[in-house]
Design an enzyme around this catalytic site. Structure first.
Site, PDB file in Angstrom:
ATOM      1  N   ARG A  53       0.561  -1.106  -0.032  1.00 24.25           N
ATOM      2  CA  ARG A  53       0.140  -0.069   0.088  1.00 24.25           C
ATOM      3  C   ARG A  53       0.802   1.415   0.041  1.00 24.25           C
ATOM      4  NH1 ARG A  53      -2.599  -3.853   3.309  1.00 24.25           N
ATOM      5  NH2 ARG A  53      -1.500  -2.900   5.008  1.00 24.25           N
ATOM      6  N   GLU A  69       3.643  -9.032  16.085  1.00 24.45           N
ATOM      7  CA  GLU A  69       2.747  -9.501  17.312  1.00 24.45           C
ATOM      8  C   GLU A  69       2.907 -11.078  17.264  1.00 24.45           C
ATOM      9  OE1 GLU A  69      -1.012  -7.852  17.085  1.00 24.45           O
ATOM     10  OE2 GLU A  69      -1.600  -8.507  19.000  1.00 24.45           O
TER      11      GLU A  69
END
Ligand code: AMP
Length: 172
Positions: A59, A96
């Site tokens: 993106r 994470e």
């Protein structure tokens, strides 16, 4: 920027439960919003002597290319492993859950470059911190860091190096 903000769509539980995903495709597809993003980025970086815009897959490629074109600068992609065809340098970083790696062509940046690294969204900052270290290892004269959207609650700015000049067009 309020107009651009009004065109950003929230997607709940994407790509996993508990995440509110800021979907910028609805801003990019709107001609006025895309123009406003491009104009605002140009305004921020036009006097900085930028020679290369580094965009983070995928993106970061969209507005990153618009910015490079407007600045008469070059565009350099940072990609996921195995996508770039020539010699690369890579950087792994903690996410994470588990690790991730990004790559850049080893001849993409020189010591004469002034670089802005761009991505659409700053979340935890891990991806940008790794991209910053990749670019830094090539010793350009100066590195700026830019996002369209910064998710302040996630504190990503704090893990970016102190010398990085970080700007975001929109904060939540
Ligand atoms: P980060 O946690 O800052 O390393 O973000 C990893 C990548 O995922 C970046 O390229 C962000 O653009 C994207 N990302 C992370 N969280 C979000 C979110 N809530 N909405 C949109 N994009 C996100």
């Amino acid at each position: 920027m309020e107009y651009v903000k009004s065109k950003i769509r929230d997607i709940l539980d994407f790509p996993q439960k508990g995440i509110v995903f800021k979907d910028l495709t609805t801003a990019f597809k709107d001609p006025q919003a895309l123009k406003k993003i491009g104009d605002e980025l140009l305004q921020l970086y036009r006097d900085k002597g930028i020679t290369k815009v580094v965009g983070i897959e995928s993106r970061g490629f969209i507005a990153g290319s618009v910015l490079a074109y407007g600045l008469n600068a070059g565009f350099v992609p940072v990609r996921k492993p195995g996508k770039l065809p020539a010699d690369t340098i890579s950087m792994s970083y903690d996410k994470e859950y588990g690790k991730d790696t990004i790559e850049i062509h080893s001849d993409a940046i020189t010591e004469d470059d002034i670089v802005v690294i761009h991505d659409d969204v700053l979340a935890t900052g891990g991806t940008m911190a790794a991209a910053y270290n990749l670019v830094k290892s090539m010793n350009p004269k100066k590195i700026y860091v830019n996002f369209i959207v910064e998710l302040e609650m996630l504190g990503g700015r704090a893990i970016l190096p102190a010398e990085a000049e970080v700007t975001s067009l929109i904060t939540y």
